[in-house]
Design an enzyme around this catalytic site. Structure first.
Site, PDB file in Angstrom:
ATOM      1  N   GLU A   1      -2.350   8.904   8.332  1.00 19.56           N
ATOM      2  CA  GLU A   1      -0.784   8.450   8.926  1.00 19.56           C
ATOM      3  C   GLU A   1       0.065   9.370   9.542  1.00 19.56           C
ATOM      4  O   GLU A   1       0.628   8.605  10.080  1.00 19.56           O
ATOM      5  CB  GLU A   1      -0.272   9.061   7.471  1.00 19.56           C
TER       6      GLU A   1
ATOM      7  N   HIS B   1      -7.242   2.889   3.730  1.00 16.89           N
ATOM      8  CA  HIS B   1      -7.164   3.580   5.104  1.00 16.89           C
ATOM      9  C   HIS B   1      -8.443   4.072   5.740  1.00 16.89           C
ATOM     10  O   HIS B   1      -7.747   3.885   7.007  1.00 16.89           O
ATOM     11  CB  HIS B   1      -7.053   4.532   4.627  1.00 16.89           C
TER      12      HIS B   1
ATOM     13  N   ASP C   1       1.485  -1.354  -0.034  1.00 10.19           N
ATOM     14  CA  ASP C   1      -0.014  -0.034  -0.069  1.00 10.19           C
ATOM     15  C   ASP C   1       0.829   1.102  -0.286  1.00 10.19           C
ATOM     16  O   ASP C   1       2.537   1.370   0.296  1.00 10.19           O
ATOM     17  CB  ASP C   1      -0.856   0.439   1.092  1.00 10.19           C
ATOM     18  N   SER C   2       0.196   2.445  -0.672  1.00 13.29           N
ATOM     19  CA  SER C   2       1.129   3.520  -0.275  1.00 13.29           C
ATOM     20  C   SER C   2       1.566   4.175   1.621  1.00 13.29           C
ATOM     21  O   SER C   2       2.707   4.636   1.748  1.00 13.29           O
ATOM     22  CB  SER C   2      -0.028   5.079  -0.712  1.00 13.29           C
TER      23      SER C   2
ATOM     24  N   CYS D   1     -10.868   2.829   0.203  1.00 14.68           N
ATOM     25  CA  CYS D   1      -9.193   3.359   0.557  1.00 14.68           C
ATOM     26  C   CYS D   1      -9.271   2.248   1.651  1.00 14.68           C
ATOM     27  O   CYS D   1      -9.391   2.312   3.083  1.00 14.68           O
ATOM     28  CB  CYS D   1      -9.708   5.133   0.856  1.00 14.68           C
TER      29      CYS D   1
ATOM     30  N   CYS E   1      -4.303  -1.192  -1.910  1.00 13.23           N
ATOM     31  CA  CYS E   1      -4.411  -0.245  -2.102  1.00 13.23           C
ATOM     32  C   CYS E   1      -5.181  -0.141  -3.439  1.00 13.23           C
ATOM     33  O   CYS E   1      -5.177  -0.460  -4.378  1.00 13.23           O
ATOM     34  CB  CYS E   1      -2.887   0.495  -2.555  1.00 13.23           C
TER      35      CYS E   1
HETATM   36  N1  DGL Z   1      -4.586   3.476   0.686  1.00 14.27           N
HETATM   37  C1  DGL Z   1      -4.546   3.744  -0.199  1.00 14.27           C
HETATM   38  C2  DGL Z   1      -5.498   3.316  -1.156  1.00 14.27           C
HETATM   39  O1  DGL Z   1      -6.590   2.519  -0.936  1.00 14.27           O
HETATM   40  C3  DGL Z   1      -4.188   4.848  -0.857  1.00 14.27           C
HETATM   41  C4  DGL Z   1      -4.652   6.332  -0.351  1.00 14.27           C
HETATM   42  C5  DGL Z   1      -2.494   7.113  -0.808  1.00 14.27           C
HETATM   43  O2  DGL Z   1      -2.007   6.927  -0.466  1.00 14.27           O
HETATM   44  O3  DGL Z   1      -4.050   8.053  -1.343  1.00 14.27           O
HETATM   45  O4  DGL Z   1      -6.350   3.740  -2.204  1.00 14.27           O
END
Ligand code: DGL
Length: 281
Positions: free
Chosen positions: A167, A201, A25-26, A199, A88
């Site tokens: 984050e 997150h 993931d990011s 997402c 992600c």
């Molecule tokens: N967690 C990621 C997603 O599912 C990336 C979020 C990001 O870095 O903008 O899209």
């Protein structure tokens, strides 16, 4: 350091099943998916890459996110990943096809599993999806919805800012709540009965999102559905790890290792012990 410098599990030449499942993931968001995989498949060794040094992916051009996804995939394959989970949505939306074309191992994204769960959960057919600007702009959820058997009426909303709050470790403050009130207005106005957290997150903000949406809206995280798909894939490819073998997970980040470890432990649990630093330069 070369991509193959260390690995969490056995080395090259070992039979496929004992190799790790690569997950990326990011940043920290993919740990929500990792948690579900660990819970469902406790014997599987996992290797997680959080690209915290280059997050967020959501606002970045699609080409750039695609390039990042390919770089991380190369790194995980060099460390013997037997299967790749793109944990992600932003990367799944723009890179899943190219990853599947280029890699010799099975590749799984998070969009289709989450949307399938939403289609099962909805009673009214009105489903909301929230995600990063990149994911929503890509149209990937709309395309996935069009491919489903039953029609669902999709309302999509981008939520810029949510990822940055996660984050930074802030998942409950008044500021997050105020932002959520504003960003969730379109899906509330559409009177959805089911909301996909598009997402990885966002499950970490579920309490705030749930407060704003109200108790009648079902929140869908793709994490559990993705874990079920991982189980199906490892079984279909004969890659399931032997039951009862000692399992060790690896964590690598391109960002600050101490922050990743502290927040990773809080969000995922005690499995995040040693965190390896990775530099793209
Ligand atoms: N967690 C990621 C997603 O599912 C990336 C979020 C990001 O870095 O903008 O899209």
């Amino acid at each position: 350091m070369s991509p193959g410098a260390t690995r969490p599990g056995p080395g090259p030449g070992d039979p496929g099943p004992t190799r790790p499942i690569g997950v990326f993931d990011s940043g920290l968001g993919g740990l929500t998916v990792l948690r579900s995989i660990i819970d469902l498949l406790p014997d599987e060794p996992l290797l997680y890459f959080g690209d915290t040094g280059r997050f967020p992916y959501g606002p970045k051009p699609h080409d750039e996110v695609r390039r990042y996804a390919l770089e991380i995939a190369d790194l995980l394959v060099a460390r013997d990943a037997k299967l790749l989970v793109v944990a992600c949505n932003s990367a799944t939306a723009v890179a899943l096809d190219v990853l599947r074309d280029r890699l010799a191992i099975p590749v799984l994204g998070v969009i289709e599993p989450g949307l399938t769960a939403a289609a099962r959960a909805t009673r009214t057919g009105r489903v909301g999806v929230i995600g990063t600007v990149g994911t929503i702009a890509s149209g990937a959820y709309q395309r996935a919805a069009d491919a489903l058997a039953g029609p669902i009426d999709l309302t999509c909303a981008a939520c810029p800012g949510f990822v940055e709050f996660v984050e930074s470790g802030d998942v409950h403050s008044d500021q997050v709540h105020v932002l959520a009130e504003r960003l969730l207005a379109p899906v509330r106005a559409a009177e959805v009965d089911t909301l996909v957290l598009g997402c990885t997150h966002y499950p970490l903000l579920a309490r705030t999102i749930g407060d704003v949406m109200g108790p009648d809206v079902v929140l869908i995280s793709s994490a559990d559905e993705t874990a079920f798909s991982v189980r199906a894939l490892v079984e279909a490819h004969g890659l399931a790890a032997p039951a009862g073998a000692p399992t060790r997970h690896g964590f690598v980040t391109s960002g600050d290792t101490a922050t990743f470890r502290a927040l990773g432990t809080r969000f995922l649990g005690p499995e995040v012990d040693a965190v390896e630093a990775w530099s793209w330069t």
